[in-house]
Design an enzyme around this catalytic site. Structure first.
Site, mmCIF file in Angstrom:
data_model
loop_
_atom_site.group_PDB
_atom_site.id
_atom_site.type_symbol
_atom_site.label_atom_id
_atom_site.label_comp_id
_atom_site.label_asym_id
_atom_site.label_seq_id
_atom_site.Cartn_x
_atom_site.Cartn_y
_atom_site.Cartn_z
ATOM 1 N N ILE A 4 76.910 22.830 96.346
ATOM 2 C CA ILE A 4 76.095 23.012 95.145
ATOM 3 C C ILE A 4 75.422 21.710 94.721
ATOM 4 C CG2 ILE A 4 77.976 22.533 93.501
ATOM 5 C CD1 ILE A 4 76.811 24.822 91.772
ATOM 6 N N HIS A 42 84.939 21.975 102.594
ATOM 7 C CA HIS A 42 84.852 23.404 102.296
ATOM 8 C C HIS A 42 86.022 23.880 101.427
ATOM 9 C CE1 HIS A 42 82.013 23.187 105.633
ATOM 10 N NE2 HIS A 42 81.580 24.401 105.326
ATOM 11 N N PHE A 76 79.097 28.522 100.180
ATOM 12 C CA PHE A 76 80.215 27.677 99.775
ATOM 13 C C PHE A 76 79.764 26.789 98.620
ATOM 14 C CE2 PHE A 76 81.734 28.870 103.937
ATOM 15 C CZ PHE A 76 83.111 28.913 103.789
ATOM 16 N N SER A 99 69.552 26.120 102.809
ATOM 17 C CA SER A 99 68.963 25.103 101.942
ATOM 18 C C SER A 99 69.282 25.448 100.496
ATOM 19 C CB SER A 99 67.443 25.024 102.148
ATOM 20 O OG SER A 99 66.849 24.148 101.204
ATOM 21 N N GLU A 100 70.396 24.926 100.008
ATOM 22 C CA GLU A 100 70.827 25.260 98.653
ATOM 23 C C GLU A 100 69.787 24.859 97.609
ATOM 24 O OE1 GLU A 100 74.277 25.538 101.235
ATOM 25 O OE2 GLU A 100 72.721 23.999 100.999
ATOM 26 N N GLU A 119 72.481 32.984 101.716
ATOM 27 C CA GLU A 119 72.636 32.891 103.168
ATOM 28 C C GLU A 119 73.498 34.044 103.697
ATOM 29 O OE1 GLU A 119 74.353 29.044 103.742
ATOM 30 O OE2 GLU A 119 72.884 28.100 102.425
ATOM 31 N N ASP A 121 80.888 24.180 97.676
ATOM 32 C CA ASP A 121 80.979 22.760 98.026
ATOM 33 C C ASP A 121 79.593 22.117 98.148
ATOM 34 O OD1 ASP A 121 84.065 22.478 99.281
ATOM 35 O OD2 ASP A 121 83.172 24.456 99.427
#
Length: 310
Positions: A84, A126, A80, A56-57, A26, A82
């Site tokens: 994952i 975060h 981030f 969209s991880e 991103e 966070d």
């Protein structure tokens, strides 16, 4: 050279060396160059191989895994770490398993870079350290950078293996200078060993220096880079004959780095203690966050307690 510059230089070198390598994530394009400026200059130099993605991880890591499965190496930046967890299925049930499922007929050369950790006042969603949830996954190697070793070298090492890697990069570390392993406290005859990784390394070093100056307690800091598979024998060799070990991690207590260290050290050391982050979400207050995460004073006090145990 700062940590961010070391990683950025490694990315440039790897992109130049392998014309099939793709970097995606991103906002990784110039002029923004990623949330922490790690990908600065990449899209200008390699326009067709630096791809910006939707938020969209799961989609990012899924696409990268498919490309890697077809033989094209990919380095993913999650803005981030966070988030994952949104890519957990793609990492655990796909990237980490494909080589085994296809009987070593395929490789999955994917690296996922994940900024983690607190101490910047970013609040509960975060500021987390979630790496323990991915340690112990068969087929996945987990690294953690710190400024006392070259973080760019970890990228080279990970890509050369042509296997799935998760690299944890503590958020506060990007602006730090790369100091090298020689700067880690390592007295000849240690009274206490501090075993830690990532963003806690600098606090451990500061505590070790204070212990030497104020308490005359000789303290070694062992900074672990490979979290999983855990390098137990290597850690034991660095601890040596010292009988007191303090483990420090920023994540929540239980089922994490300290637990794995304890498993490796059971029966090998006489006194063992651990410090971790809070057993609840990280607060938005920067001052409260600093109080809750293991810092220099808490590490120093824990080492003194260990030293007094004889």
């Amino acid at each position: 050279m700062r940590v961010v510059e070391s990683i950025n230089r490694a990315l440039h070198d790897l992109m130049q060396a392998d014309l099939r390598l793709v970097v995606m994530g991103e906002d990784v394009l110039d002029p923004y160059g990623g949330a922490f400026k790690v990908t600065k200059g990449l899209s200008t130099a390699y326009q067709d191989r630096v791809w910006t993605t939707p938020i969209s991880e799961g989609g990012i890591v899924g696409m990268a895994t498919g490309m890697a499965l077809k033989g094209r190496p990919v380095i993913v930046e999650l803005m981030f770490g966070d988030f994952i967890a949104l890519a957990a299925d793609q990492i655990i049930n796909h990237a980490a398993k494909f080589r085994w499922m296809y009987n070593d007929q395929v490789e999955v050369p994917i690296i996922i870079r994940a900024p983690m950790g607190g101490r910047r006042g970013y609040g509960p969603t975060h500021s987390q350290s979630l790496e323990k949830h991915f340690c112990g996954v068969p087929g996945l190697t987990v690294f953690a950078t710190h400024e006392y070793a070259d973080p760019g070298a970890l990228l080279h090492r990970a890509l050369a293996s042509r296997s799935p890697h998760l690299i944890i990069e503590n958020k506060v570390m990007y602006s730090r200078p790369v100091l090298g392993t020689a700067a880690l406290p390592h007295p000849a005859d240690s009274d206490v060993v501090i075993l830690t990784y990532g963003g806690c390394v600098e606090h451990a070093v500061a505590a070790a220096n204070k212990l030497a100056e104020e308490e005359e307690i000789a303290t070694t800091v062992v900074a672990v880079e490979q979290l999983s598979p855990f390098p137990g024998e290597e850690v034991l060799s660095q601890i040596g004959q010292c009988s007191r070990v303090l483990v420090v991690e920023e994540g929540s207590p239980g089922w994490g780095f300290a637990s794995e260290c304890a498993r490796a050290l059971i029966g090998r050391v006489k006194h063992f203690s651990a410090l971790a982050g809070p057993n609840h979400p990280i607060p938005s207050s920067r001052e409260w966050e600093d109080d809750l995460l293991p810092g220099v004073n808490a590490i120093q006090a824990a080492c003194i307690d260990l030293f007094k145990k004889g």
